[in-house]
Design an enzyme around this catalytic site. Structure first.
Site, PDB file in Angstrom:
ATOM      1  N   LEU A  24      11.236   1.321   6.931  1.00 22.52           N
ATOM      2  CA  LEU A  24      10.616   1.732   5.671  1.00 22.52           C
ATOM      3  C   LEU A  24      11.368   2.951   5.126  1.00 22.52           C
ATOM      4  O   LEU A  24      11.651   3.884   5.892  1.00 22.52           O
ATOM      5  CB  LEU A  24       9.138   2.097   5.903  1.00 22.52           C
ATOM      6  N   ARG A  42       8.398   3.922  -4.795  1.00 24.26           N
ATOM      7  CA  ARG A  42       8.414   2.946  -3.693  1.00 24.26           C
ATOM      8  C   ARG A  42       7.405   1.841  -3.940  1.00 24.26           C
ATOM      9  O   ARG A  42       7.675   0.666  -3.669  1.00 24.26           O
ATOM     10  CB  ARG A  42       8.149   3.646  -2.361  1.00 24.26           C
ATOM     11  N   TYR A  64       0.827  -1.204   0.000  1.00 17.63           N
ATOM     12  CA  TYR A  64       0.000   0.000   0.000  1.00 17.63           C
ATOM     13  C   TYR A  64       0.857   1.249   0.000  1.00 17.63           C
ATOM     14  O   TYR A  64       2.077   1.183   0.206  1.00 17.63           O
ATOM     15  CB  TYR A  64      -0.954   0.003   1.205  1.00 17.63           C
ATOM     16  N   LYS A 101       6.524  -1.916   1.856  1.00 18.83           N
ATOM     17  CA  LYS A 101       5.320  -1.335   2.471  1.00 18.83           C
ATOM     18  C   LYS A 101       4.163  -2.321   2.304  1.00 18.83           C
ATOM     19  O   LYS A 101       3.237  -2.094   1.514  1.00 18.83           O
ATOM     20  CB  LYS A 101       5.013   0.037   1.855  1.00 18.83           C
ATOM     21  N   ARG A 136      -7.553 -20.482  -1.596  1.00 20.55           N
ATOM     22  CA  ARG A 136      -6.461 -20.354  -0.629  1.00 20.55           C
ATOM     23  C   ARG A 136      -5.354 -21.381  -0.853  1.00 20.55           C
ATOM     24  O   ARG A 136      -5.596 -22.589  -0.799  1.00 20.55           O
ATOM     25  CB  ARG A 136      -7.016 -20.474   0.802  1.00 20.55           C
TER      26      ARG A 136
END
Ligand code: PDD
Length: 287
Positions: free
Chosen positions: A207, A52, A33, A149, A100
């Site tokens: 980060l 990024r 994100y 991130k 899954r």
């Protein structure tokens, strides 16, 4: 108020914006994100945020869901439809929905893209910056790739909750050697008694904050010296100032750590100067 949210090609009314129950972001935290400040209807530092994002997607082997040009058009539409002049834009890209399975689906599997904009009252953030925040330190219990991130934010959620329960406004993570890594959702800085800015060097343990990078540009403009080296909690308590940087807080003074005052226990002049000069130096993207 957010009126509509972009979800996979559609601008859905807020109450109807939904993703599939088997989205890998939901099941595995398999997604990334960005949070970008919106000021005067423009994006702050869009190029650094998109760079990024590309880095996070590449590291996770998620193909870019669309070109930068298309993403910027989505950003513009989301900001306009939600009538956001000052606030934030949130973008999330996950590996998409699939039955899954830990192993990855095929490379051409469609990603899930969600984008929303939300108004924020920056006057409140400015008021907080005039007072500063208290932080609580805690052991850094995150994974080994904090430079990406990703949406795996549970350690940050629990850290912020523990800080709140202790009467602080945020948490600072500390590594095994006693050095501060970063805040739960921001980068950590100190100003030494000699007036030098110190922040941890980039690596897998923090980060690479966009605001951190732009604050370095601001510091250069103001002829302040920046040293990238790790610092301890004791270094911070012995410093003349401390502050954190992020897209939502810009430069936020830290006036107390674990109940102990930093410097004089009030916001310092260096943080105030960096904060005041920030938007004149940042890239203001037209949307
Ligand atoms: N957080 N470190 C961490 C762990 C972060 O989550 C963030 C941003 C930063 C600062 O990065 P930037 O300057 O690019 O905002 C550092 C965002 C704001 C969030 O999760 O809400």
């Amino acid at each position: 108020m957010t009126r509509c949210i972009y979800v996979n090609g559609r601008y859905a009314p807020y109450a109807e914006a939904a993703i599939h129950a088997e989205d890998r972001g939901f099941q595995f935290g398999d997604g990334v994100y960005e949070v970008i400040e919106v000021r005067g209807g423009r994006l702050v530092d869009p190029t650094r945020h998109l760079d990024r994002l590309s880095g996070s997607l590449t590291a996770l082997m998620i193909a870019a869901p669309m070109s930068r040009g298309c993403l910027m058009r989505v950003f513009a539409e989301v900001i306009a439809r939600n009538r956001v002049s000052s606030g934030i834009l949130y973008l999330q890209v996950t590996r998409g929905a699939a039955a899954r399975d830990f192993a990855l689906p095929n490379q051409d599997h469609p990603a899930t893209v969600v984008c929303l904009a939300r108004a924020m009252d920056f006057a409140k953030v400015d008021a907080r910056a005039r007072v500063g925040i208290a932080v609580k330190t805690m052991a850094d219990n995150r994974w080994g790739r904090c430079d990406l991130k990703t949406v795996m934010l549970l350690p940050a959620v629990l850290a912020k909750q523990a800080a709140k329960a202790a009467g602080a406004q945020d948490a600072w993570f500390v590594d095994r050697d006693g050095f501060v890594t970063e805040g739960a959702s921001n980068n950590a800085w100190i100003v030494t008694k000699a007036g030098e800015l110190v922040t941890r060097p980039l690596g897998h343990d923090i980060l690479p904050g966009v605001t951190r990078a732009t604050v370095m540009d601001v510091a250069r403009e103001l002829q302040l010296k920046v040293i990238e080296r790790p610092f301890t909690v004791a270094d911070a308590l012995g410093a003349s100032e401390a502050f954190v940087t992020s897209a939502t807080t810009i430069v936020m003074p830290v006036v107390q750590i674990d109940g102990q005052p930093v410097g004089e226990g009030k916001p310092g002049a260096v943080a105030a100067r960096l904060r005041a000069a920030f938007h004149a130096v940042a890239e203001m993207g037209g949307v």
